[in-house]
Design an enzyme around this catalytic site. Structure first.
Site, mmCIF file in Angstrom:
data_model
loop_
_atom_site.group_PDB
_atom_site.id
_atom_site.type_symbol
_atom_site.label_atom_id
_atom_site.label_comp_id
_atom_site.label_asym_id
_atom_site.label_seq_id
_atom_site.Cartn_x
_atom_site.Cartn_y
_atom_site.Cartn_z
ATOM 1 N N ARG A 196 3.075 -12.384 6.698
ATOM 2 C CA ARG A 196 2.414 -12.169 5.397
ATOM 3 C C ARG A 196 2.394 -13.460 4.602
ATOM 4 O O ARG A 196 3.396 -14.180 4.568
ATOM 5 C CB ARG A 196 3.158 -11.103 4.580
ATOM 6 C CG ARG A 196 3.005 -9.748 5.198
ATOM 7 C CD ARG A 196 3.504 -8.627 4.318
ATOM 8 N NE ARG A 196 3.123 -7.384 4.959
ATOM 9 C CZ ARG A 196 3.894 -6.306 5.056
ATOM 10 N NH1 ARG A 196 5.091 -6.298 4.512
ATOM 11 N NH2 ARG A 196 3.449 -5.252 5.674
ATOM 12 N N ASP A 230 19.573 -6.865 6.723
ATOM 13 C CA ASP A 230 18.884 -8.091 7.127
ATOM 14 C C ASP A 230 18.083 -8.740 5.994
ATOM 15 O O ASP A 230 17.788 -9.923 6.049
ATOM 16 C CB ASP A 230 17.934 -7.801 8.311
ATOM 17 C CG ASP A 230 16.999 -6.614 8.043
ATOM 18 O OD1 ASP A 230 17.030 -6.070 6.935
ATOM 19 O OD2 ASP A 230 16.238 -6.236 8.955
ATOM 20 N N HIS A 231 17.747 -7.981 4.954
ATOM 21 C CA HIS A 231 16.892 -8.511 3.883
ATOM 22 C C HIS A 231 17.699 -9.189 2.778
ATOM 23 O O HIS A 231 17.493 -10.360 2.466
ATOM 24 C CB HIS A 231 16.057 -7.383 3.256
ATOM 25 C CG HIS A 231 14.872 -6.951 4.055
ATOM 26 N ND1 HIS A 231 14.966 -6.414 5.313
ATOM 27 C CD2 HIS A 231 13.544 -6.968 3.763
ATOM 28 C CE1 HIS A 231 13.752 -6.122 5.758
ATOM 29 N NE2 HIS A 231 12.872 -6.450 4.831
ATOM 30 N N ARG A 288 7.662 -0.414 0.885
ATOM 31 C CA ARG A 288 8.617 -0.185 -0.206
ATOM 32 C C ARG A 288 8.162 0.936 -1.141
ATOM 33 O O ARG A 288 7.115 0.851 -1.773
ATOM 34 C CB ARG A 288 8.890 -1.496 -0.960
ATOM 35 C CG ARG A 288 7.711 -2.073 -1.677
ATOM 36 C CD ARG A 288 8.003 -3.482 -2.187
ATOM 37 N NE ARG A 288 8.044 -4.414 -1.059
ATOM 38 C CZ ARG A 288 7.717 -5.696 -1.132
ATOM 39 N NH1 ARG A 288 7.366 -6.231 -2.276
ATOM 40 N NH2 ARG A 288 7.770 -6.468 -0.064
ATOM 41 N N SER A 320 3.753 -3.746 2.409
ATOM 42 C CA SER A 320 5.054 -3.200 2.791
ATOM 43 C C SER A 320 5.159 -1.698 2.572
ATOM 44 O O SER A 320 4.299 -1.074 1.952
ATOM 45 C CB SER A 320 6.146 -3.901 1.994
ATOM 46 O OG SER A 320 6.401 -3.195 0.809
ATOM 47 N N ASP A 362 10.317 0.481 6.938
ATOM 48 C CA ASP A 362 9.826 -0.886 6.876
ATOM 49 C C ASP A 362 8.487 -0.929 7.597
ATOM 50 O O ASP A 362 8.340 -0.347 8.677
ATOM 51 C CB ASP A 362 10.814 -1.854 7.536
ATOM 52 C CG ASP A 362 10.450 -3.290 7.205
ATOM 53 O OD1 ASP A 362 11.085 -3.873 6.313
ATOM 54 O OD2 ASP A 362 9.495 -3.814 7.826
HETATM 55 C C1 MIC Z 1 8.200 -6.833 3.760
HETATM 56 O O1 MIC Z 1 8.001 -7.487 4.777
HETATM 57 O O2 MIC Z 1 7.430 -6.819 2.790
HETATM 58 C C2 MIC Z 1 9.455 -5.962 3.690
HETATM 59 C C3 MIC Z 1 10.336 -6.552 2.676
HETATM 60 O O3 MIC Z 1 10.104 -5.972 4.925
HETATM 61 C C4 MIC Z 1 9.007 -4.532 3.331
HETATM 62 C C5 MIC Z 1 10.090 -3.608 3.047
HETATM 63 C C6 MIC Z 1 10.675 -3.787 1.683
HETATM 64 O O4 MIC Z 1 9.959 -4.058 0.726
HETATM 65 O O5 MIC Z 1 11.905 -3.629 1.585
HETATM 66 C C7 MIC Z 1 8.116 -3.878 4.386
HETATM 67 O O6 MIC Z 1 7.428 -4.561 5.103
HETATM 68 O O7 MIC Z 1 8.041 -2.640 4.445
HETATM 69 FE FE1 SF4 Z 2 11.873 -8.985 7.162
HETATM 70 FE FE2 SF4 Z 2 9.626 -7.797 6.343
HETATM 71 FE FE3 SF4 Z 2 9.692 -10.433 6.835
HETATM 72 FE FE4 SF4 Z 2 9.875 -8.756 8.841
HETATM 73 S S1 SF4 Z 2 8.136 -9.009 7.478
HETATM 74 S S2 SF4 Z 2 11.134 -10.581 8.528
HETATM 75 S S3 SF4 Z 2 11.061 -7.080 7.960
HETATM 76 S S4 SF4 Z 2 10.796 -9.329 5.225
#
Ligand code: MIC
Ligand code: SF4
Length: 639
Positions: free
Chosen positions: A379, A64-65, A538, A536, A119
């Protein structure tokens, strides 16, 4: 004494430890989820554990990313993930099927179970009474290998809801109110459990918006009870058998209680660049807006998008605004199509983006230079939208729709539109055509893993000696996010399976010279302020600094998931005993850290001739062993 919902689920899954607030515990994990940006690394680690098939009740791999396929990297990674899923007994949700959290809630989540996801927004599952937690990929890999998940027994904050929401005020406004009260670090070590008479007035998508964005409080997770509203949702998803009632005992208590009167809430926003910079929409009304984006795992359910469609119906977006809408899942997209909502959006001038994370993670639809973009996301960290000079304002779908119509921040209640009531569907479109089921074990064993050139081998840290020495590579301020440490976006995200390449971007937004300096100085220390590593899950925000030679991070305080990731990769996390010592250390200082007794490390700043008291952030014997071994991979494989 009666138990609350959180305690009930933890008690039923307790594998180690005592349920005493703050004490180290381990819980059995029933379900896992991964997404593509963290999944490639998680599965490389799972492979290294030498397990033949996942040991959970259910594991799902989502894509999805990394959906913009501007080169071979992302499609190669998708093919890798699909082959891994087939090989190890994992469900595979194909690109186009939607955002992991939305799809998991619709198709797989069950009340009373535990879910661990790579995630940070995995707590979305709390909307149906699941104990759903975010973690680094390595912890999820360990859970797939049948190991429990280690955490501190959370403090349970009860959020008592009374009253019911007024027209054009919705779930996003509830969680923004909690963020206003508690801030982005107010939830560290806590679970937010919602209860009280206001709960029944919230449908499951609304509850999940609230638990999703509980991640921005730094919380371990958030949870709602599982009641008749949950049952109706699961029934409409064709999954009534997955339902069970789960409510707090009458005599249950909470470590702290906050009360929110839903009837008194107004439309709210989080102003740039933090989710807790909360204001009323009325306070910023009139501010010009260039872009509006509606979607993300927080606010892209059928209900959210049908509300937006009703507000846009018969209107046109302001000529100065570009409106992008990304439906949360293929189920949502097909249902807004069937019910005519999509056509109202298109007629109004919305740009329909594919079902996925998209602009939320800087994968396209970047705002213009200095632009103001209003987003229904979770965010708004500086630069996350892919335009460093842009200002991201977080708001409800209703407030987003209002801004797209008028071209400026507008309280949706002042538009003169009749209140929108979206009926929850009696039956959702439960077509799982883009979900590939696990293969039977004997067939799975024959699957060949597809590995494109973007998949680099895993890296491990060396075991530390009795002393760590080196220079301070960088000194950061408070609330540094993992987006600061390891940026995402369309340029960097495709490198998630390639550590040498992605390491070149560590701290890019803060200090682009960092990787060069870390290499020249032969690694060293990072100094941080409060809530270091928020945001996140990550693990690349630990893994890539480890690759560049970072051996210890000393801060005023840490965010939960990042702290665990540092330990998992053998980087020693420490806090200042006296926060004032933060001011005495500078970038470039030579430090020597004696860790011959890991519980009582001694830090000396040779440059300044200072002895500084530090506290290792190791909560359990396991944490100590991880650091001594140079990380979880070494520990698991005995290297
Ligand atoms: C995000 O919203 O920052 C992400 C991208 O979904 C991350 C995961 C990632 O960095 O792959 C998260 O929220 O954990
Ligand atoms: Fe995707 Fe993270 Fe954004 Fe949710 S917050 S839509 S999981 S990138």
């Amino acid at each position: 004494m009666g138990l609350n919902v959180t305690q009930k689920i933890i008690k039923a899954h307790l594998a180690e430890g005592k349920m005493k607030t703050g004490a180290p515990i381990a819980v059995r994990i029933d379900q896992t989820l991964t997404q593509d940006a963290t999944g490639t690394m998680a599965y490389l680690q799972f492979e290294a554990m030498g397990v033949d098939r996942v040991k959970t009740d259910l594991s799902v791999s989502y894509v999805d990313h990394n959906m913009l396929q501007t080169g071979f990297e992302n499609p190669d990674d998708h093919a890798f993930l699909q082959s891994i899923a087939a090989r190890y007994g994992i469900y595979f949700s194909r690109p186009g099927n939607g955002i992991c959290h939305q799809v998991h809630l619709e198709r797989f989540g069950t009340p009373g179970t535990t879910l661990l996801g790579s995630d940070s927004h995995t707590p979305t599952g709390g909307g149906i009474g699941q104990l759903a937690m975010g973690a680094g990929g390595l912890d999820v890999a360990l859970a797939m290998a049948g190991r429990p998940f280690f955490l501190k027994m959370p403090k349970v904050i009860g959020v008592k809801l009374t009253g019911c929401l007024q027209a054009f005020v919705s779930a996003k406004d509830v969680i923004l109110e909690v963020l206003r009260l508690k801030t982005v670090k107010g939830g560290v070590g806590c679970v937010f459990e919602y209860f009280g008479p206001g709960v029944e007035s919230l449908d499951v998508p609304s509850r999940s918006t609230i638990t999703n964005m509980g991640a921005e409080l730094g919380a371990t997770t958030s949870v709602f009870p599982s009641d008749s509203v949950t049952r109706a949702f699961l029934k409409a998803q064709g999954r009534v058998d997955a339902w069970k009632k789960l409510v707090a005992d009458k005599s249950a208590t909470y470590d702290e209680v906050i009360e929110i009167d839903l009837s008194a809430l107004e439309p709210m926003v989080a102003m740039p660049h933090m989710p807790d910079k909360v204001k009323k929409v009325s306070e910023v009304a009139g501010m010009k807006v260039q872009q509006v984006a509606i979607g993300s795992c927080t606010n892209s359910s059928y209900k959210d998008l049908m509300t937006v469609a009703a507000m846009l119906d018969g209107r046109t977006v302001a000529p100065t605004v570009s409106l992008g809408i990304s439906p949360g899942s293929r189920q949502v997209l097909s249902m807004i199509t069937a019910s005519g909502g999509l056509s109202s959006m298109i007629k109004a001038g919305a740009r329909i983006l594919e079902s996925g994370c998209g602009p939320c993670i800087g994968m396209g639809f970047a705002p213009p230079t200095g632009g103001v973009t209003v987003r229904s996301f979770n965010r708004n960290f500086e630069g996350r939208s892919a335009t460093k000079s842009a200002s991201v304002i977080l708001a409800s779908p209703e407030t987003c729709a209002a801004a797209s119509i008028t071209g400026e921040m507008t309280d949706p209640r002042t538009l003169g539109i009749a209140p929108v009531v979206v009926k929850m569907p009696k039956k959702y479109n439960a077509d799982d055509g883009l979900i590939i089921k696990p293969l039977p074990p004997e067939e799975a064993l024959k699957v060949q893993i597809v590995r494109g050139p973007n998949i680099a081998p895993l890296a491990r840290a060396a075991r530390p000696g009795a002393e760590i020495s080196g220079r301070v590579l960088i000194k950061t301020g408070d609330n540094i996010t993992t987006d600061h440490i390891m940026p995402a976006g369309a340029k960097v995200l495709p490198l998630r399976s390639n550590l040498p390449k992605i390491s070149e971007f560590v701290f890019e937004a803060v200090d682009p010279e960092f990787p060069k300096r870390a290499k020249e100085w032969g690694g060293g220390f990072v100094i941080g302020g409060e809530n270091y590593g928020q945001g996140s899950s990550r693990e690349h925000a630990a893994l890539a600094p480890m690759f560049l030679g970072v051996k210890a991070v000393i801060t005023k305080s840490f965010a939960r998931i990042h702290l665990a990731n540092l330990i998992n990769f053998g980087i020693l996390p420490l806090t200042f005993k006296d926060a004032g010592d933060y001011d005495r250390i500078d970038q470039g200082d030579e430090l020597v850290l004696d860790i011959s007794d890991i519980d009582r490390p001694k830090l000396e700043d040779k440059t300044k001739g200072l002895k500084i008291s530090v506290i290792p952030q190791l909560a359990s014997e396991r944490d100590r062993e991880l650091i001594k071994a140079g990380g979880a991979l070494n520990l698991a494989s005995g290297k």
